[in-house]
Motif scaffolding. Sequence first.
Motif, PDB file in Angstrom:
ATOM      1  N   ARG A 522       0.832  -1.211   0.000  1.00 17.95           N
ATOM      2  CA  ARG A 522       0.000   0.000   0.000  1.00 17.95           C
ATOM      3  C   ARG A 522       0.861   1.254   0.000  1.00 17.95           C
ATOM      4  O   ARG A 522       0.570   2.220  -0.710  1.00 17.95           O
ATOM      5  N   GLU A 523       1.910   1.242   0.783  1.00 12.47           N
ATOM      6  CA  GLU A 523       2.798   2.399   0.847  1.00 12.47           C
ATOM      7  C   GLU A 523       3.519   2.601  -0.486  1.00 12.47           C
ATOM      8  O   GLU A 523       3.704   3.730  -0.944  1.00 12.47           O
ATOM      9  N   ALA A 524       3.909   1.493  -1.109  1.00  9.34           N
ATOM     10  CA  ALA A 524       4.618   1.586  -2.386  1.00  9.34           C
ATOM     11  C   ALA A 524       3.724   2.149  -3.479  1.00  9.34           C
ATOM     12  O   ALA A 524       4.152   2.960  -4.307  1.00  9.34           O
ATOM     13  N   ILE A 525       2.486   1.709  -3.502  1.00  5.84           N
ATOM     14  CA  ILE A 525       1.545   2.186  -4.515  1.00  5.84           C
ATOM     15  C   ILE A 525       1.302   3.681  -4.382  1.00  5.84           C
ATOM     16  O   ILE A 525       1.083   4.390  -5.368  1.00  5.84           O
ATOM     17  N   ALA A 526       1.353   4.171  -3.157  1.00  5.96           N
ATOM     18  CA  ALA A 526       1.105   5.597  -2.921  1.00  5.96           C
ATOM     19  C   ALA A 526       2.260   6.480  -3.386  1.00  5.96           C
ATOM     20  O   ALA A 526       2.094   7.687  -3.578  1.00  5.96           O
ATOM     21  N   GLU A 527       3.436   5.894  -3.586  1.00  9.34           N
ATOM     22  CA  GLU A 527       4.596   6.653  -4.030  1.00  9.34           C
ATOM     23  C   GLU A 527       4.518   6.946  -5.523  1.00  9.34           C
ATOM     24  O   GLU A 527       3.996   6.151  -6.302  1.00  9.34           O
ATOM     25  N   GLU A 528       5.059   8.079  -5.927  1.00  6.60           N
ATOM     26  CA  GLU A 528       5.063   8.450  -7.341  1.00  6.60           C
ATOM     27  C   GLU A 528       5.953   7.514  -8.159  1.00  6.60           C
ATOM     28  O   GLU A 528       5.601   7.104  -9.253  1.00  6.60           O
ATOM     29  N   ASP A 529       7.131   7.183  -7.614  1.00  6.05           N
ATOM     30  CA  ASP A 529       8.055   6.298  -8.313  1.00  6.05           C
ATOM     31  C   ASP A 529       8.017   4.926  -7.647  1.00  6.05           C
ATOM     32  O   ASP A 529       8.743   4.656  -6.685  1.00  6.05           O
ATOM     33  N   PHE A 530       7.186   4.039  -8.155  1.00  7.98           N
ATOM     34  CA  PHE A 530       7.007   2.710  -7.557  1.00  7.98           C
ATOM     35  C   PHE A 530       8.302   1.906  -7.578  1.00  7.98           C
ATOM     36  O   PHE A 530       8.617   1.180  -6.632  1.00  7.98           O
ATOM     37  N   THR A 531       9.077   2.026  -8.648  1.00  6.71           N
ATOM     38  CA  THR A 531      10.283   1.208  -8.795  1.00  6.71           C
ATOM     39  C   THR A 531      11.354   1.528  -7.751  1.00  6.71           C
ATOM     40  O   THR A 531      12.232   0.712  -7.490  1.00  6.71           O
ATOM     41  N   SER A 532      11.269   2.704  -7.148  1.00 11.52           N
ATOM     42  CA  SER A 532      12.276   3.087  -6.156  1.00 11.52           C
ATOM     43  C   SER A 532      11.922   2.589  -4.757  1.00 11.52           C
ATOM     44  O   SER A 532      12.735   2.668  -3.845  1.00 11.52           O
ATOM     45  N   THR A 533      10.726   2.045  -4.575  1.00 10.88           N
ATOM     46  CA  THR A 533      10.295   1.536  -3.266  1.00 10.88           C
ATOM     47  C   THR A 533      10.842   0.135  -3.044  1.00 10.88           C
ATOM     48  O   THR A 533      11.334  -0.522  -3.972  1.00 10.88           O
ATOM     49  N   GLU A 534      10.731  -0.339  -1.827  1.00 14.61           N
ATOM     50  CA  GLU A 534      11.215  -1.688  -1.509  1.00 14.61           C
ATOM     51  C   GLU A 534      10.487  -2.740  -2.341  1.00 14.61           C
ATOM     52  O   GLU A 534      11.111  -3.645  -2.907  1.00 14.61           O
ATOM     53  N   ILE A 535       9.172  -2.628  -2.439  1.00 13.71           N
ATOM     54  CA  ILE A 535       8.389  -3.598  -3.204  1.00 13.71           C
ATOM     55  C   ILE A 535       8.744  -3.531  -4.679  1.00 13.71           C
ATOM     56  O   ILE A 535       8.933  -4.555  -5.340  1.00 13.71           O
ATOM     57  N   GLY A 536       8.840  -2.329  -5.216  1.00 18.17           N
ATOM     58  CA  GLY A 536       9.191  -2.168  -6.625  1.00 18.17           C
ATOM     59  C   GLY A 536      10.568  -2.712  -6.938  1.00 18.17           C
ATOM     60  O   GLY A 536      10.786  -3.343  -7.980  1.00 18.17           O
ATOM     61  N   ARG A 537      11.506  -2.490  -6.040  1.00 13.95           N
ATOM     62  CA  ARG A 537      12.882  -2.953  -6.230  1.00 13.95           C
ATOM     63  C   ARG A 537      12.953  -4.489  -6.214  1.00 13.95           C
ATOM     64  O   ARG A 537      13.579  -5.111  -7.073  1.00 13.95           O
ATOM     65  N   ILE A 538      12.275  -5.082  -5.235  1.00 17.59           N
ATOM     66  CA  ILE A 538      12.268  -6.548  -5.123  1.00 17.59           C
ATOM     67  C   ILE A 538      11.555  -7.178  -6.311  1.00 17.59           C
ATOM     68  O   ILE A 538      11.982  -8.202  -6.854  1.00 17.59           O
ATOM     69  N   SER A 539      10.459  -6.555  -6.735  1.00 17.48           N
ATOM     70  CA  SER A 539       9.712  -7.069  -7.879  1.00 17.48           C
ATOM     71  C   SER A 539      10.590  -7.137  -9.124  1.00 17.48           C
ATOM     72  O   SER A 539      10.594  -8.143  -9.855  1.00 17.48           O
ATOM     73  N   THR A 540      11.368  -6.080  -9.359  1.00 13.88           N
ATOM     74  CA  THR A 540      12.254  -6.037 -10.527  1.00 13.88           C
ATOM     75  C   THR A 540      13.340  -7.100 -10.427  1.00 13.88           C
ATOM     76  O   THR A 540      13.665  -7.780 -11.412  1.00 13.88           O
ATOM     77  N   LYS A 541      13.897  -7.283  -9.237  1.00 19.23           N
ATOM     78  CA  LYS A 541      14.967  -8.266  -9.050  1.00 19.23           C
ATOM     79  C   LYS A 541      14.469  -9.694  -9.268  1.00 19.23           C
ATOM     80  O   LYS A 541      15.170 -10.529  -9.853  1.00 19.23           O
TER      81      LYS A 541
END
Length: 555
Positions: A522-541
């Motif tokens: 939820r916190e990641a979705i609220a951020e403008e840059d999703f990829t820079s959040t912990e969830i976004g970073r882990i998802s990409t990895k």
Amino acid sequence: MSVLRPLKHGGSQALATQFRLALPQKKTMSQIVHRARNVILEEELNDEEEEPPALPKRVFKMRLSQFDCDYMDEYDFDKDDDSDSEAIPEGIEDESQNAYMTACRDLGIISNKNIMDSLLTSTMTLTNQRLTTKDIRAFSIALLKNSSIDVLTLDSNSLQPKGIETISQILPHKREITELSITNNSLGSLGAKELCEVLVGSSTIKKVDFSGNGFTEKDAEYFKEVLEENNVIKEMNLSHNEMREKGGSVLAEGIVKNDCLRVLDLSWNHLRLAGAAAIGESLQTNNTLEEIYLGWNGFNVRGCLALGKALETNSNLRVLDLTCNRICELSVSQLLKGLIANTTLEVLKLPLNGIYPSGALTLLKVLEKYKTITVSHVDLGTQSVTEEFIQLKTTLEATRKLKVLHGPVLRQELKFSAIQEELDELVEKSIDDLMKEHPMTVLFEFARQQNFRILDMFTTLDSDKSGTLTRQEFEEGFIKVNIPIPNAALHLLLNKMDLNNDGVVDYGELVFGHREYKRKVREAIAEEDFTSTEIGRISTKIKDLMKKKFLMRTF
């Protein structure tokens, strides 16, 4: 207002006076009747904010039936007067086009080229036109004069209550129409009621598509009545609505009593628990459905158990689509029990379900063992499989003409070539990089990407049904789902999950971890840059690691 009636000699003046219409010099009876008809429609279906009193249906039907009377032949005493051409736009000869242009002029709206062109074909397709109530009234008048259109499509037009009411009133008079599509219009309960009242008595419409209209479990009663009473409709699409558990149970009652429908689409309806089970059980009685689409619901074990029993006795179903239904290995086993006794099913779709490589292999072994099974097409989507699966698949495709779609093949042995060594080194680096992240978050994000529920996985892994998972059960389970985490990382993950340090992971600890993960999402979705959040970073990895870890096959 009195009902429109045939008039004797001199009727033009009387009819014009009755409806307060101007009577230009040499105005013919046909034009006066046509104008009067528009006045009736406008009065009964007025879209002003102040709603006029509802007109009794029998009176409205009487008026509509009189629209089809040919007043010109019997009562037009100015029939030979060539001044008629003054009211007809130049170059338009088709009667329905002329009626449409005249209606647009009388209603003060601009004609629609798509409608004009469609009136000369067998199909009227009006998509994303944002039709107003007057637009609908105008083309409805044209349809009353048209005998060529047999397919009516009104998708994504933001139809208002008055608009759908108008359409519902003319459909009983259009016996030529055999296919009706009104999708993505958010018709709601009012639209469901109006359309179902038409379908209950229809003897000509054979195919309907009402997907994406916000129908809820309360509206299921209307469609149940259609399923019970209508004996003409062959195909019905109610996907992308909100029938849910109760609505599924109600629709199932209609399916049991239906003996005409051949294709039914109930995907994306949140069908689950008792509703999913009821749909499955209905197929034990219904023996006319040939294709049923149930994707993106929640059939899980309970729904698959009912479907399995239905397959044992059903002798007509050819296509069963269970895409993304939280189906695990146990669910598949319930389907296979019924499939063994079934002799008609040809297509089985199971993409985006957590059946694991072992479940996929079991399915093929059953197909190999029981030669009477008629399935010729199996779709497992992106489900990863083993080399043993591939070998068996190759054999079955050659001997049984079986087509199987699946995901990546898990590599069991590595060939240590220079290129392979380089690839392995990249994989190890990716794993090390991934394990710098919180292991618990890695687990839940991986589960989300592979579209399986952690709680379902817990139930599957808990082989002794103790409500807890030992380290061995946990590690063996992760091997089955091919989660890209090495043993050392698994130990770290277990330590994070074992909050009370008793050496096992129980259900409560798993729920607590999942709750923390959802908070981060939820916190990641609220951020403008999703990829820079912990969830976004882990998802990409994880995505990057999966590409490197598996050999992908082309289908």
